[in-house]
Design a protein around this motif. Structure first.
Motif, PDB file in Angstrom:
ATOM      1  N   CYS A 139      -8.635  -1.015  -5.952  1.00  0.00           N
ATOM      2  CA  CYS A 139      -8.300  -0.229  -4.773  1.00  0.00           C
ATOM      3  C   CYS A 139      -7.002   0.549  -4.968  1.00  0.00           C
ATOM      4  O   CYS A 139      -6.884   1.690  -4.509  1.00  0.00           O
ATOM      5  N   ALA A 140      -6.028  -0.055  -5.641  1.00  0.00           N
ATOM      6  CA  ALA A 140      -4.780   0.659  -5.896  1.00  0.00           C
ATOM      7  C   ALA A 140      -5.022   1.865  -6.791  1.00  0.00           C
ATOM      8  O   ALA A 140      -4.433   2.931  -6.599  1.00  0.00           O
TER       9      ALA A 140
ATOM     10  N   CYS B 262       0.850  -1.191   0.000  1.00  0.00           N
ATOM     11  CA  CYS B 262       0.000   0.000   0.000  1.00  0.00           C
ATOM     12  C   CYS B 262       0.886   1.242   0.000  1.00  0.00           C
ATOM     13  O   CYS B 262       1.647   1.452   0.944  1.00  0.00           O
TER      14      CYS B 262
ATOM     15  N   TRP C 290       0.261  -2.694 -12.118  1.00  0.00           N
ATOM     16  CA  TRP C 290      -1.004  -3.289 -11.729  1.00  0.00           C
ATOM     17  C   TRP C 290      -1.762  -3.741 -12.972  1.00  0.00           C
ATOM     18  O   TRP C 290      -2.453  -2.966 -13.600  1.00  0.00           O
TER      19      TRP C 290
ATOM     20  N   LYS D 111      -7.752   3.531  -6.903  1.00  0.00           N
ATOM     21  CA  LYS D 111      -8.555   4.488  -6.139  1.00  0.00           C
ATOM     22  C   LYS D 111      -7.721   5.248  -5.116  1.00  0.00           C
ATOM     23  O   LYS D 111      -7.892   6.473  -4.958  1.00  0.00           O
ATOM     24  N   PHE D 112      -6.841   4.545  -4.424  1.00  0.00           N
ATOM     25  CA  PHE D 112      -6.117   5.162  -3.325  1.00  0.00           C
ATOM     26  C   PHE D 112      -4.677   5.534  -3.656  1.00  0.00           C
ATOM     27  O   PHE D 112      -4.047   6.267  -2.892  1.00  0.00           O
TER      28      PHE D 112
ATOM     29  N   ASP E  22      -3.483   6.562  -7.044  1.00  0.00           N
ATOM     30  CA  ASP E  22      -3.536   6.817  -8.480  1.00  0.00           C
ATOM     31  C   ASP E  22      -2.257   7.439  -9.013  1.00  0.00           C
ATOM     32  O   ASP E  22      -2.033   7.467 -10.216  1.00  0.00           O
TER      33      ASP E  22
ATOM     34  N   GLU F 100     -10.214  -0.698   3.431  1.00  0.00           N
ATOM     35  CA  GLU F 100     -10.481  -1.337   2.141  1.00  0.00           C
ATOM     36  C   GLU F 100      -9.201  -1.540   1.338  1.00  0.00           C
ATOM     37  O   GLU F 100      -8.982  -2.600   0.734  1.00  0.00           O
ATOM     38  N   TYR F 101      -8.345  -0.535   1.309  1.00  0.00           N
ATOM     39  CA  TYR F 101      -7.089  -0.593   0.560  1.00  0.00           C
ATOM     40  C   TYR F 101      -6.172  -1.659   1.143  1.00  0.00           C
ATOM     41  O   TYR F 101      -5.640  -2.526   0.418  1.00  0.00           O
TER      42      TYR F 101
ATOM     43  N   VAL G 296      -3.575   3.935   6.041  1.00  0.00           N
ATOM     44  CA  VAL G 296      -4.328   3.723   4.800  1.00  0.00           C
ATOM     45  C   VAL G 296      -5.706   3.177   5.145  1.00  0.00           C
ATOM     46  O   VAL G 296      -5.894   2.564   6.204  1.00  0.00           O
TER      47      VAL G 296
ATOM     48  N   ALA H 211      -7.888  -5.767  -5.911  1.00  0.00           N
ATOM     49  CA  ALA H 211      -6.693  -5.052  -5.473  1.00  0.00           C
ATOM     50  C   ALA H 211      -6.301  -3.975  -6.481  1.00  0.00           C
ATOM     51  O   ALA H 211      -5.873  -2.881  -6.102  1.00  0.00           O
TER      52      ALA H 211
END
Length: 384
Positions: A334-335, A131, A357, A337-338, A340, A294-295, A291, A331
């Motif tokens: 989420c990557a 993360c 990713w 989203k959090f 970018d 969810e992430y 973090v 995953a």
């Protein structure tokens, strides 16, 4: 006679704006990778956990073989047990080894598919290393860094010596003077880019820096210093390289003399606990993370598939839980989203960093963060 299989319940999500804790991430991760129950005991004995809501005269299945976790146990030795069998009429979960202190009414008990301490926590901590977030820090200039061999501050030959142990911070090499005194009258770009290079050990200031590609920008007095394309030039900008797990930064003497260097970089979330740097990472259930739940849970799910695929394949076989491909897709979502900035590196730095990713092993780039371009097989914090 057929038995009743109780469906697992999802953990109650934390309220919006709540600070995520290690326990919350572990519960969310556990609910994704296999059967998980979060039950409130109404009592107990040395060998049982009594749950009133679990009482049934019908044969009950689904609890056997799961790990019973008591986060509120007074003794560490009472923290984890295995559910041996279920006594339906009394609502008792019979454990495999007696407790020293029996469960009490109101105590919460979690039932897990993976061992909470030896497997699940390991997966969550590894997931935190995947993360990423942005951070910045300052590197102060070394004291007496502009003393020269001829004693008057002028001349072409610099004093080259180690300065680590004398209160000078992590700086390694004295800057080389090319002409004139090392003093800048303003913070204009030409002045910042002038003078010989000084090398600093950035990992001594920020333990989480392990790759030169983590560095996004360097500034002095809020003025950006350009990045050099290759390591080794004496002036004109900053450059970085990694050696034996440490990251070194070379900056022009003009920038060093102007004040502390301001370094902007991306880092993993493992070493931030309670808002502070901690190289050990989180260790307690109530440790606060940096973090969202969810992430962290999405990336921990990927680590669980990598480390314990045999257990997860069994839970996903009946279609009740996510397959590895489904976990990788979540995953990736989420990557994006959090984090970018990993997908839009051009907004942070000039060179191109391809995103690793990818939903399949054929996509992505070997130059991306992770090296293979496939999320499920990527390992972060590796050297280049």
């Amino acid at each position: 006679m057929s038995s009743v299989v109780l469906l697992p319940l999802d953990p109650v999500p934390p309220p919006p704006g709540a600070v995520p804790t290690l326990a919350a991430v572990e519960r969310e991760t556990a609910a994704r990778l296999g059967p998980f129950y979060w039950l409130q005991a109404t009592g107990g004995t040395a060998s049982t956990v009594v749950v009133e809501s679990a009482r049934s005269n019908a044969p009950v299945g689904g609890y056997e073989g799961l790990w019973a976790l008591r986060r509120g146990a007074v003794r560490d030795n009472d923290r984890v047990r295995t559910v041996d069998r279920v006594d339906g009429p009394s609502g008792s979960l019979v454990v495999d080894f007696p407790y020293e202190d029996a469960p009490v009414a109101g105590e919460w008990v979690e039932l897990h598919h993976l061992h909470p301490d030896q497997q699940l926590r390991t997966d969550v901590l590894a997931g935190l290393r995947r993360c990423y977030l942005l951070d910045s820090f300052e590197v102060p200039p070394p004291a007496g860094a502009y003393a020269y061999a001829n004693g008057n501050g002028y001349g072409a030959r610099a004093v080259i010596r180690e300065v680590n142990g004398n209160g000078n911070g992590p700086w390694l090499v004295m800057p080389q003077q090319e002409s004139g005194p090392p003093v800048v009258s303003s913070f204009a770009q030409p002045a910042l880019q002038s003078g010989g290079s000084t090398v600093a050990d950035l990992t001594a200031v920020a333990f989480w820096l392990t790759s030169a590609r983590q560095i996004l920008g360097v500034a002095v007095k809020a003025e950006m210093i350009p990045q050099l394309e290759r390591w080794g030039r004496a002036s004109g900008g900053w450059s970085a390289y990694a050696n034996r797990g440490r990251v070194y930064l070379a900056a022009p003497g003009g920038a060093v003399s102007a004040g502390p260097l301001e370094v902007r970089a991306y880092r993993d979330a493992f070493g931030i606990v309670g808002g502070l740097d901690d190289p050990r990472g989180p260790t307690d259930d109530d440790d606060e993370l940096a973090v969202p739940v969810e992430y962290a849970a999405a990336l921990a799910h990927i680590e669980a598939w990598r480390r314990h695929s045999d257990r997860l394949e069994a839970s996903a076989a009946e279609g009740r839980f996510a397959t590895q491909e489904m976990a990788a897709a979540e995953a990736s979502r989420c990557a994006a989203k959090f984090a970018d900035f990993l997908f839009r590196p051009q907004t942070e730095r000039g060179d191109s960093i391809a995103s690793p990713w990818s939903a399949s092993r054929g996509g992505g780039s070997v130059n991306g963060l992770g090296g293979t371009g496939a999320l499920a097989g990527a390992v972060v914090n590796r050297g280049w």
